[in-house]
Design an enzyme around this catalytic site. Structure first.
Site, PDB file in Angstrom:
ATOM      1  N   GLU A 158       0.834  -1.186  -0.081  1.00 14.95           N
ATOM      2  CA  GLU A 158      -0.020   0.116  -0.067  1.00 14.95           C
ATOM      3  C   GLU A 158       0.793   1.184  -0.122  1.00 14.95           C
ATOM      4  O   GLU A 158       0.801   1.981   0.996  1.00 14.95           O
ATOM      5  CB  GLU A 158      -0.919  -0.082   1.165  1.00 14.95           C
ATOM      6  CG  GLU A 158      -1.959  -1.085   1.154  1.00 14.95           C
ATOM      7  CD  GLU A 158      -3.134  -0.857   2.157  1.00 14.95           C
ATOM      8  OE1 GLU A 158      -2.721  -0.409   3.049  1.00 14.95           O
ATOM      9  OE2 GLU A 158      -4.163  -1.493   2.020  1.00 14.95           O
ATOM     10  N   GLU A 312      -6.519  -7.655  -0.651  1.00 14.56           N
ATOM     11  CA  GLU A 312      -6.976  -7.765   0.939  1.00 14.56           C
ATOM     12  C   GLU A 312      -8.165  -7.193   0.740  1.00 14.56           C
ATOM     13  O   GLU A 312      -8.600  -5.968   0.119  1.00 14.56           O
ATOM     14  CB  GLU A 312      -6.053  -6.573   1.590  1.00 14.56           C
ATOM     15  CG  GLU A 312      -4.653  -6.924   1.891  1.00 14.56           C
ATOM     16  CD  GLU A 312      -3.982  -5.567   2.701  1.00 14.56           C
ATOM     17  OE1 GLU A 312      -4.818  -4.897   3.399  1.00 14.56           O
ATOM     18  OE2 GLU A 312      -2.942  -5.517   2.630  1.00 14.56           O
TER      19      GLU A 312
HETATM   20  C1  GLA Z   1      -4.002  -2.243   5.061  1.00  9.67           C
HETATM   21  C2  GLA Z   1      -2.598  -3.012   5.354  1.00  9.67           C
HETATM   22  C3  GLA Z   1      -2.928  -4.395   6.061  1.00  9.67           C
HETATM   23  C4  GLA Z   1      -3.428  -4.061   7.130  1.00  9.67           C
HETATM   24  C5  GLA Z   1      -5.019  -3.626   6.753  1.00  9.67           C
HETATM   25  C6  GLA Z   1      -5.973  -3.909   7.871  1.00  9.67           C
HETATM   26  O1  GLA Z   1      -4.708  -2.715   4.231  1.00  9.67           O
HETATM   27  O2  GLA Z   1      -1.938  -3.281   3.931  1.00  9.67           O
HETATM   28  O3  GLA Z   1      -1.331  -4.378   6.456  1.00  9.67           O
HETATM   29  O4  GLA Z   1      -3.196  -3.154   8.274  1.00  9.67           O
HETATM   30  O5  GLA Z   1      -4.996  -2.655   6.301  1.00  9.67           O
HETATM   31  O6  GLA Z   1      -7.324  -3.338   7.531  1.00  9.67           O
END
Ligand code: GLA
Length: 664
Positions: A158, A312
């Site tokens: 991210e 995710e």
């Molecule tokens: C983000 C991060 C993960 C985690 C999620 C929790 O997407 O990439 O490591 O922290 O949030 O929702």
């Protein structure tokens, strides 16, 4: 996009919808790993992302490396047929690095240092950080180059989730170089930024800084360029890591997880998508199920309709909202399958096993604190079974829709700058309202970057398309003259790419096309609304609209105040097509009163039987000649799918609340 290479399949296995999660085994004793493998196989997991936050475990000190545990994890997963999406582990620098090199820590607009203790505390433009990160990437790539278990590389994590805007001296240096490349001469920059105003004229690029905290409003074009630069600085880091991976492991595809969701806006993902083999996205539900579907459609648009990887999302509650509620019955499956409906060929979660400690111990996962005998794990197993029935979908493109909604990061950044007619405008909200209104009408839509090919779309909606360069203006005109139907909303076509106003009356870029002219914006007070002759009310915005061409038709007029009787919604035939204008914010419900006319005139009909329109979302993937339809219950009531013919791959004609059926 480089090539659209998908996951490497280690044993030549046929492509399928992949299933898995972020897997963080370093949080657990060794014996738990065997239990993980057993449960993964039981649930049908075939891919996991490993080592995302493992820098400190892999390099405990500058001159010490420890790959033994990761060797064992990768071997174990591979031996059990589970592919590894291996992270480059550079997402969060370890304490030894920030202690030795505090100069990698970002600075806020006020000049305050962002300290370690959380994660992602690094300057995207720090040469010192870059050197250490790339050394780690080089080591990892060399070590696992020949490992058949690695199915993809996962660059960082991210990018820009926390560190998107850094105002440090490193950032200042890089910003100047970026501006020099964009403008060439300081005179061109002075013109673009309008620095004749407030004595801001620059004598050389060396005098420029990031828009740090200042009195009054910082220069708007400086702010816009800083947003563009900040996106590019992160993209530059992505490219730097990718170059190493491509050099050492040319056969392994590279991705990074985007954050196309809610108000997250720091990266121009339509642009970033060109730098990776396949698009990955992270999505968490914050604004309801329509926002999820909109984000999934936008991800597909950014991926130019090729399959993408849902890297995710959550099985149930997150831990970072003020109040975090579990998902309701059927929501886990519905949310995941909605992403598949819009082009996801992999369904992955954060994370595999719920942490016992640390900041995310109350975030849901595939294996909750309660273990396998839990509602969530049972749903995880059920979804694993359903995904196998969807294997015929794998590799197929998302089918084109009759309607397109344009989505543009420049307009997002620029339309919400300060010193505007109202600070209440939310760019993404307007696009989302149109999306919801189309869903309510039972009509499918694509969400597209502005450089997309628009030929073939019956109707193109430009919600708050604020920043319109000459090239885009000409393309939209051609689209209309060639037979397309364009709808522009309030605060569209106002400025060019430098945030300089198109003069002569609003909306300058579209004034001639629309046959209208607006002299003054008239934003509404909080709570104030304005009536329209079609029985709905606008809020946020209104305008005195003058008609400047004879062939403009008024589809709705204002009924209130000094605008009473004036045009609110207009339509003008142009060439073989037409251009329409909506001058106030109607919201999803209000747009429902305008849309039927627009759709009918554009020749767009719902593909759903009448009783299902609004209650069911239809999304289609196309595998060769086969159209696979996803029918997603948007409501909390049971729905019967009368009139939907075909073979049911998932579900049946009786959809439970929030249920999904897939018909091939
Ligand atoms: C983000 C991060 C993960 C985690 C999620 C929790 O997407 O990439 O490591 O922290 O949030 O929702």
């Amino acid at each position: 996009m480089q090539n659209h290479r998908w996951l490497r399949t280690p044993h030549g296995t046929p492509r399928r919808i992949s299933y898995g999660a972020d897997y963080n085994p370093e949080q657990w004793p060794r014996e738990v790993w065997d239990e993980d493998i057993r449960l993964m196989k039981q649930a049908g997991v075939d891919v996991v992302s490993v080592a995302i936050f493992s820098w400190a475990a892999l390099q405990p000190a500058e001159d010490r490396w420890d790959f033994a545990w990761l060797d064992e994890v990768i071997d174990l997963l591979h031996a059990n047929g589970i592919g590894v999406d291996l992270a480059t582990a550079t997402a969060s620098p370890p304490p030894w690095l920030t202690t030795a090199h505090p100069e990698v820590l970002p600075q806020t607009a006020d000049g305050a240092t962002v300290w370690p203790g959380g994660r992602q505390h690094w300057r995207p433009t720090s040469p010192v950080f870059r050197r250490h990160a790339l050394a780690l990437v080089e080591k990892l790539a060399a070590r696992y180059a020949d490992h058949p278990g690695i199915v993809a590389w996962h660059v960082s994590n991210e990018l820009g989730c926390h560190n998107a805007y850094d105002y440090s001296d490193d950032a200042a240096r890089a910003f100047r170089a970026w501006l020099q490349a964009r403008y060439g001469t300081i005179d061109r920059l002075n013109h673009a930024w309008g620095t004749a105003f407030w004595s801001q004229r620059y004598g050389s690029f060396d005098e420029i800084r990031p828009p740090r905290r200042s009195y009054a409003f910082p220069n708007p074009t400086q702010q816009l360029d800083f947003a563009r630069f900040s996106s590019d600085a992160l993209k530059d880091h992505l490219i730097a890591e990718r170059e190493i991976l491509n050099r050492i492991t040319p056969d392994i595809p590279v991705t990074t997880n985007f954050m196309i969701m809610g108000e997250t806006r720091h990266a121009d993902y339509a642009d970033w998508a060109h730098e990776i083999d396949f698009v990955s996205n992270d999505h968490y539900v914050t604004e309801g199920r329509d926002e999820l579907a909109f984000s999934a459609a936008l991800t597909s648009g950014v991926a130019r309709h090729r399959p993408w990887f849902l890297m995710e999302h959550s099985t149930s509650a997150v831990n970072w909202q003020p109040i975090n509620r579990p998902k309701r019955t059927n929501e886990l499956v519905r949310d995941s399958l909605t992403h598949v409906a819009h082009g996801a060929d992999a369904v992955c979660y954060f994370q595999w096993r719920q942490s016992a400690a640390g900041a995310e111990k109350y975030h849901s996962s595939m294996v909750p604190h309660g273990g396998e005998d839990t509602r969530v794990y049972r749903e995880v197993e059920r979804l694993g079974g359903l995904l196998r029935r969807l294997d015929p979908v794998a590799g197929s493109d998302r089918d084109r829709s009759p309607v397109a909604i344009l989505f543009d990061w420049d307009s997002w950044w620029a339309s919400e700058l300060d010193s505007h007619p109202t600070d209440r405008l939310r760019y993404r909200r307007e696009a989302l309202d149109w999306w919801t209104a189309l869903l309510n009408a039972g009509v499918r839509a694509d969400v597209l970057p502005t450089d997309a090919d628009l030929s073939g779309y019956r109707l193109v909606i430009a919600p708050v398309l604020y920043a319109v360069p000459q090239g885009l203006r000409a393309r939209l005109e051609d689209y209309v003259r060639g037979g397309g139907h364009l709808v522009a909303t309030y605060f569209s076509g106002i400025v060019d790419e430098d945030d300089r106003v198109w003069l002569g009356g609003y909306p300058g870029a579209f004034r001639e096309l629309l046959g209208i002219r607006v002299e003054e914006f008239r934003p509404l007070w909080d709570g104030e609304t304005i009536g329209l002759s079609i029985g709905v009310r606008g809020d946020l915005w209104s305008e005195p609209v003058d008609l400047v061409a004879d062939d403009v038709e008024v589809l709705a007029a204002y009924t209130d105040d000094d605008l009473a009787g004036g045009p609110a919604v207009t339509w003008r035939p142009v060439g073989a097509g037409a251009a329409a204008y909506v001058s106030t914010r109607l919201g999803a419900d209000g747009l429902g009163a305008v849309l039927p006319t627009l759709l009918e005139r554009a020749g767009v009909a719902s593909e759903l039987p009448e009783p299902l329109r609004g209650t069911v979302e239809l999304a289609v993937r196309r595998a060769g000649d086969r159209r696979i339809r996803f029918l997603i219950n948007r409501t909390d009531d049971a729905v019967r799918l009368d009139g939907i013919e075909g073979e049911y791959l998932v579900g049946g004609p009786d959809l439970p609340p929030r249920g999904v059926a897939v018909v091939g």
